[in-house]
Design a protein around this motif. Structure first.
Motif, PDB file in Angstrom:
ATOM      1  N   ILE A 176      -5.079  38.565 108.407  1.00 55.90           N
ATOM      2  CA  ILE A 176      -3.809  38.646 107.679  1.00 55.90           C
ATOM      3  C   ILE A 176      -3.304  40.085 107.799  1.00 55.90           C
ATOM      4  O   ILE A 176      -3.945  41.018 107.331  1.00 55.90           O
ATOM      5  CB  ILE A 176      -3.990  38.266 106.191  1.00 55.90           C
ATOM      6  CG1 ILE A 176      -4.482  36.818 106.063  1.00 55.90           C
ATOM      7  CG2 ILE A 176      -2.699  38.472 105.408  1.00 55.90           C
ATOM      8  CD1 ILE A 176      -3.492  35.753 106.437  1.00 55.90           C
ATOM      9  N   ARG A 177      -2.166  40.219 108.459  1.00 56.69           N
ATOM     10  CA  ARG A 177      -1.595  41.565 108.632  1.00 56.69           C
ATOM     11  C   ARG A 177      -0.950  42.022 107.329  1.00 56.69           C
ATOM     12  O   ARG A 177      -0.251  41.249 106.681  1.00 56.69           O
ATOM     13  CB  ARG A 177      -0.542  41.542 109.745  1.00 56.69           C
ATOM     14  CG  ARG A 177      -1.136  41.270 111.114  1.00 56.69           C
ATOM     15  CD  ARG A 177      -0.052  41.293 112.169  1.00 56.69           C
ATOM     16  NE  ARG A 177       0.858  40.164 112.049  1.00 56.69           N
ATOM     17  CZ  ARG A 177       0.638  38.980 112.590  1.00 56.69           C
ATOM     18  NH1 ARG A 177      -0.462  38.758 113.269  1.00 56.69           N
ATOM     19  NH2 ARG A 177       1.512  38.004 112.462  1.00 56.69           N
ATOM     20  N   PRO A 205       1.714  43.648 104.857  1.00 55.46           N
ATOM     21  CA  PRO A 205       3.168  43.705 105.007  1.00 55.46           C
ATOM     22  C   PRO A 205       3.649  45.101 105.376  1.00 55.46           C
ATOM     23  O   PRO A 205       3.067  46.098 104.964  1.00 55.46           O
ATOM     24  CB  PRO A 205       3.694  43.291 103.631  1.00 55.46           C
ATOM     25  CG  PRO A 205       2.554  43.424 102.707  1.00 55.46           C
ATOM     26  CD  PRO A 205       1.315  43.269 103.508  1.00 55.46           C
ATOM     27  N   ASP A 206       4.711  45.112 106.155  1.00 50.45           N
ATOM     28  CA  ASP A 206       5.290  46.376 106.606  1.00 50.45           C
ATOM     29  C   ASP A 206       6.011  47.042 105.433  1.00 50.45           C
ATOM     30  O   ASP A 206       6.960  46.477 104.886  1.00 50.45           O
ATOM     31  CB  ASP A 206       6.270  46.079 107.752  1.00 50.45           C
ATOM     32  CG  ASP A 206       6.982  47.318 108.244  1.00 50.45           C
ATOM     33  OD1 ASP A 206       6.526  48.429 107.904  1.00 50.45           O
ATOM     34  OD2 ASP A 206       7.986  47.178 108.959  1.00 50.45           O
ATOM     35  N   ALA A 258       9.885  47.414 105.876  1.00 49.97           N
ATOM     36  CA  ALA A 258      10.779  46.252 106.024  1.00 49.97           C
ATOM     37  C   ALA A 258      11.689  46.101 104.806  1.00 49.97           C
ATOM     38  O   ALA A 258      11.234  46.177 103.674  1.00 49.97           O
ATOM     39  CB  ALA A 258       9.957  44.989 106.210  1.00 49.97           C
TER      40      ALA A 258
END
Lengths: 351, 167
Positions: A191-192, A194-195, A198
């Motif tokens: 699971i990456r 969150p940026d 963004a």
């Protein structure tokens, strides 16, 4: 001498050789040779060869609901799953929840009791779910749940016949390899995070937008999850209007008034805690779980055909002579399709 | 007969020549056109400085597809459907975008007052929330959250997702 003719009782069966072995191709006497026009708006049909028809025909499956002397009441789960294109539908955002619910129900009942082809189909579908979850980075908990269920099934089956599963050794070897692949995917999902750059983020939306989103959620569990996710959502979920609307969506006036009378309330305006009323009604009457699926399989009452509503199906009802008469009697609206939740779908296969 | 067009300018200064009928899907633009009577002026440009080029392009594509739809707006909250309505295949493909883009479309549709698009996007976001844990919701929508350390050291981000739900 016996009169040899086409048997009027049966549509007949043809078999086609595919990569996965010989497959039965049911040809409908009425609707087998029809093809939908390629133009988007048109719903008319024209005669064409069957190869063209197969490419255009939307996924559907004819089932036997009642047994008669002429028709044996048997529906094949593996054939239904294949014809309704369940495996590819996993990647459809609207159908994902429905198919996962179906897979969970089947795995709860135990896949070992199913025919070999159905077992293979279902495991391929779970593998497709694993692949989709890995690609989309969504619903890993659903995949994890399915993987644990499969692990439990394997351990149960291994106790049945002196430490080996009951049934074809070759088939179970294949199943074990598939289950291992599924578990590998489930354990390796990355699971990456969150940026942080963004924009915009959900918590930057105006409060009224978030409220409107909440009003589109029809499951109290989802409301509670959303409330736990962040403060603003929790504040909005605690509003009386949200729970009042949810109560009115799930229950009719009579049911609401029954609870209100029990609580010695005579008017709705006097209610202070709609959340409490909702949960009381839920415990008393229960809630229908079908709304949680964006798209549910439908059963056409006229031709006993299961199909996805967004795709439609080649229905022959308009050829029926009494259809127009029935349509007029019903005032121009005739409900021909009824929703089929996952539990009902399994009942058609005696599961 | 030539269809009347107007020019819409995005925040990056990109100009979109648009049919008046398509632009009128937006209540904001409709009010502008009625108030300033610019639809007869070919050189008139309507500035939309808070809408990015990509988002404006998406919104105009949606408006163009839905320009002939009947206005089925219902007054009052009593008639508001809670249940997500059936999203058409075209709309489903149109909104196959990441959550950031989706939220941009919501903000732009709110500013431009496009009721149909707002309802559609609200339902799509509600669908994205459906069946998910709080951690997944935070992840999908970029909601910052300080993850508290677990008993045996720091809890990794992915551990939150791999814990199964109660089935």
């Amino acid at each position: 001498m016996a009169f040899i003719s086409k048997d009027f009782r049966s549509p007949g069966e043809t078999w086609i050789k595919t990569d996965g072995g010989w497959e039965r191709s049911k040809v409908l006497e009425c609707g087998g040779k029809r093809k939908r026009h390629h133009s988007e708006g048109s719903s008319s049909y024209q005669d064409s060869d069957s190869s063209e028809e197969e490419a255009v025909m939307p996924p559907h499956y004819h089932i036997t609901i009642r047994c008669t002397r002429e028709i044996a009441g048997f529906n094949g789960l593996s054939e239904a799953v294949k014809r309704l294109d369940f495996r590819r539908s996993v990647r459809d955002r609207k159908r994902f929840h429905y198919i996962c619910a179906f897979l969970l129900l089947v795995s709860n009942k135990g896949i070992a009791s199913l025919p070999g082809s159905a077992q293979r189909q279902l495991l391929q579908m779970v593998e497709e779910v694993a692949s989709h979850v890995n690609d989309s980075q969504q619903h890993p908990n659903v995949l994890r749940g399915l993987a644990l269920k499969l692990e439990h099934i394997v351990s149960q089956e291994n106790q049945k016949c002196w430490g080996k599963p009951l049934g074809s050794t070759y088939l179970w070897k294949e199943h074990m390899a598939t289950i291992k692949r599924i578990q590998r995917v489930a354990s390796q999902i990355e699971i990456r995070e969150p940026d942080p750059e963004a924009k915009p983020k959900l918590h930057e939306l105006p409060e009224e937008c978030v409220r409107e989103i909440i009003l589109c959620i029809a499951d109290h569990r989802d409301l509670e999850s959303a409330a736990e996710a962040w403060e603003t959502m929790a504040k909005l979920v605690s509003e009386q209007r949200i729970w009042r609307e949810l109560t009115r969506f799930h229950f009719n006036q009579r049911q609401i008034h029954t609870i209100l009378d029990l609580d010695k309330f005579k008017q709705m305006g006097e209610i202070k805690d709609w959340k409490q009323i909702y949960h009381q009604l839920r415990r008393t009457y229960g809630v229908n779980d079908d709304y949680q699926f964006a798209e549910v399989l439908a059963l056409c009452r006229s031709c006993c055909c299961l199909f996805w509503p967004s795709d439609g199906h080649p229905c022959i009802v308009d050829q029926s002579p009494d259809y127009k008469q029935r349509l007029e009697e019903a005032g121009g609206q005739l409900a021909l399709a009824q929703p089929v939740p996952p539990a009902q779908f399994l009942k058609y296969f005696s599961l | 007969m030539v269809t009347p067009t107007i020019k819409l300018e995005s925040s990056e200064g990109v100009i979109f020549p648009t049919e008046v009928r398509v632009a009128m899907v937006s209540e904001t633009i409709k009010t502008m056109l009625d108030h300033f009577a610019v639809q007869n002026d070919e050189n008139a440009i309507v500035p939309l400085h808070s809408v990015s080029t990509f988002t404006l392009g998406k919104i105009l594509a949606w408006a163009n597809h839905h320009k002939d739809d009947d206005d089925q707006s219902t007054e009052g909250e009593e008639l508001k459907p809670r249940r997500p309505y059936a999203i058409s295949p075209w709309d489903a493909i149109f909104l196959m975008v990441n959550s950031t883009t989706l939220l941009e479309i919501i903000l732009a549709a709110k500013q431009l007052q496009i009721k149909g698009l707002l309802e559609l996007t609200y339902n799509v976001v509600a669908n994205m929330i459906r069946g998910k844990t709080p951690e997944e919701i935070r992840f999908i929508f970029n909601i910052p959250e300080d993850v508290s350390p677990s008993v045996d050291g720091e809890l990794r981000w992915k551990d939150l997702f791999l814990w199964p739900m109660d089935f």
